[in-house]
Design an enzyme around this catalytic site. Structure first.
Site, PDB file in Angstrom:
ATOM      1  CD  GLU A 292      -3.797  -2.557   7.386  1.00  0.00           C
ATOM      2  OE1 GLU A 292      -2.680  -2.783   6.930  1.00  0.00           O
ATOM      3  OE2 GLU A 292      -4.415  -1.506   7.129  1.00  0.00           O
TER       4      GLU A 292
ATOM      5  CG  ASN B  15      -1.760   1.199   1.380  1.00  0.00           C
ATOM      6  OD1 ASN B  15      -1.821   2.011   0.452  1.00  0.00           O
ATOM      7  ND2 ASN B  15      -2.428   1.341   2.512  1.00  0.00           N
ATOM      8  CD1 TRP B  16       4.028   1.081  -2.397  1.00  0.00           C
ATOM      9  CD2 TRP B  16       3.979   1.805  -4.518  1.00  0.00           C
ATOM     10  NE1 TRP B  16       4.877   0.297  -3.115  1.00  0.00           N
ATOM     11  CE2 TRP B  16       4.874   0.708  -4.427  1.00  0.00           C
ATOM     12  CE3 TRP B  16       3.792   2.414  -5.762  1.00  0.00           C
ATOM     13  CZ2 TRP B  16       5.569   0.232  -5.538  1.00  0.00           C
ATOM     14  CZ3 TRP B  16       4.486   1.929  -6.868  1.00  0.00           C
ATOM     15  CH2 TRP B  16       5.363   0.858  -6.759  1.00  0.00           C
ATOM     16  CE  LYS B  17      -0.359   3.337   4.721  1.00  0.00           C
ATOM     17  NZ  LYS B  17      -0.377   3.474   6.160  1.00  0.00           N
TER      18      LYS B  17
ATOM     19  CB  SER C   5       4.656  -1.614  12.330  1.00  0.00           C
ATOM     20  OG  SER C   5       4.199  -0.318  12.624  1.00  0.00           O
TER      21      SER C   5
ATOM     22  N   GLY D 138       2.030   2.385  11.118  1.00  0.00           N
ATOM     23  CA  GLY D 138       2.991   3.485  11.057  1.00  0.00           C
ATOM     24  C   GLY D 138       3.641   3.820  12.393  1.00  0.00           C
TER      25      GLY D 138
ATOM     26  CG  HIS E 231      -6.085   1.983   5.138  1.00  0.00           C
ATOM     27  ND1 HIS E 231      -5.671   2.961   6.014  1.00  0.00           N
ATOM     28  CD2 HIS E 231      -5.049   1.116   5.030  1.00  0.00           C
ATOM     29  CE1 HIS E 231      -4.441   2.692   6.414  1.00  0.00           C
ATOM     30  NE2 HIS E 231      -4.036   1.568   5.832  1.00  0.00           N
TER      31      HIS E 231
END
Ligand code: PGA
Length: 258
Positions: free
Chosen positions: A161, A8-10, A207, A167, A92
């Site tokens: 998640e 997931n490159w956000k 993470s 993060g 998300h």
């Protein structure tokens, strides 16, 4: 089963950086061809990333989110049919929190995605506060309550998640993740027939990096990972896959040539 790696490159990489990432994948083709990979670039980079990846058919490309509408007067948004993709992430926690998406909105997006793309990732997970108040399973129940009765032969991935792990560098214990995955597994078993259950996968995200991926891989029921920041850094993502190639060579009898 070998794990699936969803990147997931956000909003980390622009189009040029995304293409640079893909060109580096081709420099270590044997590694990237040996794994099942899903990449979720920024919407603006989807088309060029897909095109650059056309000779790596094991790598699927998807959208990070989609609109509740399928088309029409919605300035600045993107419907699931706006571009041809293999997958879409729905619910998300960054969408739930920053964009205030509730279950009603997520349900509509889930429906749109399930009827349009080959596989849909639904993210679920509790906040730290909810965890402290022992609300994890209630939160998961609510987030799963929007699942449809039928998957229409499309693949559904449920990504657990925990919001407090995203993060932050905090990774829950494998026992904790295993317990939640088994709770999710029981919930979907009560909803779907055995045939439909073949189309459901369970992921963990939060993470995940080269240091945690091996131990997490041993969690029963886990089919793959949804990886954020470490997936947008080429070296880190490559190291995750290298670690897993070694792991698979030992536990899944894959051939290993470095
Ligand atoms: P992270 O993000 O790997 O940076 O924690 C995971 C996610 O948000 O899907």
């Amino acid at each position: 089963m070998n794990k699936i790696f969803a990147a997931n490159w956000k909003m980390y990489l622009n189009e040029e950086e995304s293409l640079d990432f893909v060109s580096k994948m081709f420099l270590n083709k044997s590694l990237f061809l040996s794994k099942e990979i899903m990449i979720f670039p920024s919407h603006t980079a989807i088309s060029s990333v897909k095109n650059a990846l056309k000779n790596m058919s094991n790598v699927k490309v998807g959208m990070q989110d989609c609109d509740i509408e399928m088309g029409g007067a919605v300035t600045g948004s993107n419907s699931i049919s706006s571009i041809s993709v293999d997958s879409c992430i729905i619910g998300h926690s960054e969408r739930r929190i920053i964009f205030k998406e509730d279950e009603k909105i997520i349900k509509q997006k889930l429906e749109n995605s399930l009827k349009t793309v080959e596989s849909t990732i639904l993210c679920v997970g509790e906040t730290l506060n909810e965890k402290k108040q022992n609300e994890t399973f209630n939160v998961i129940d609510k987030q799963l309550s929007i699942l449809p009765r039928s998957l229409n032969e499309k693949k559904l991935i449920i990504a657990y998640e925990p919001v407090w792990a995203i993060g932050t560098g905090l990774v829950p214990s494998s026992d904790y993740i295993g317990e939640v995955l088994s709770y999710i597994n029981n919930a979907i078993k009560s909803l779907y027939s055995n045939q439909m259950l073949n189309e459901v996968n369970l992921f963990y995200g939060g993470s995940v990096d080269e240091n945690s991926v091996e131990s997490l891989s041993a969690i029963p029921l886990l089919d793959g990972f949804l990886i954020g920041s470490a997936s947008a850094d080429f070296k880190k993502f490559e190291n995750i896959l290298k670690k897993m190639r070694w792991y698979d060579s030992i536990f899944n009898n894959d051939t290993y040539n470095n």
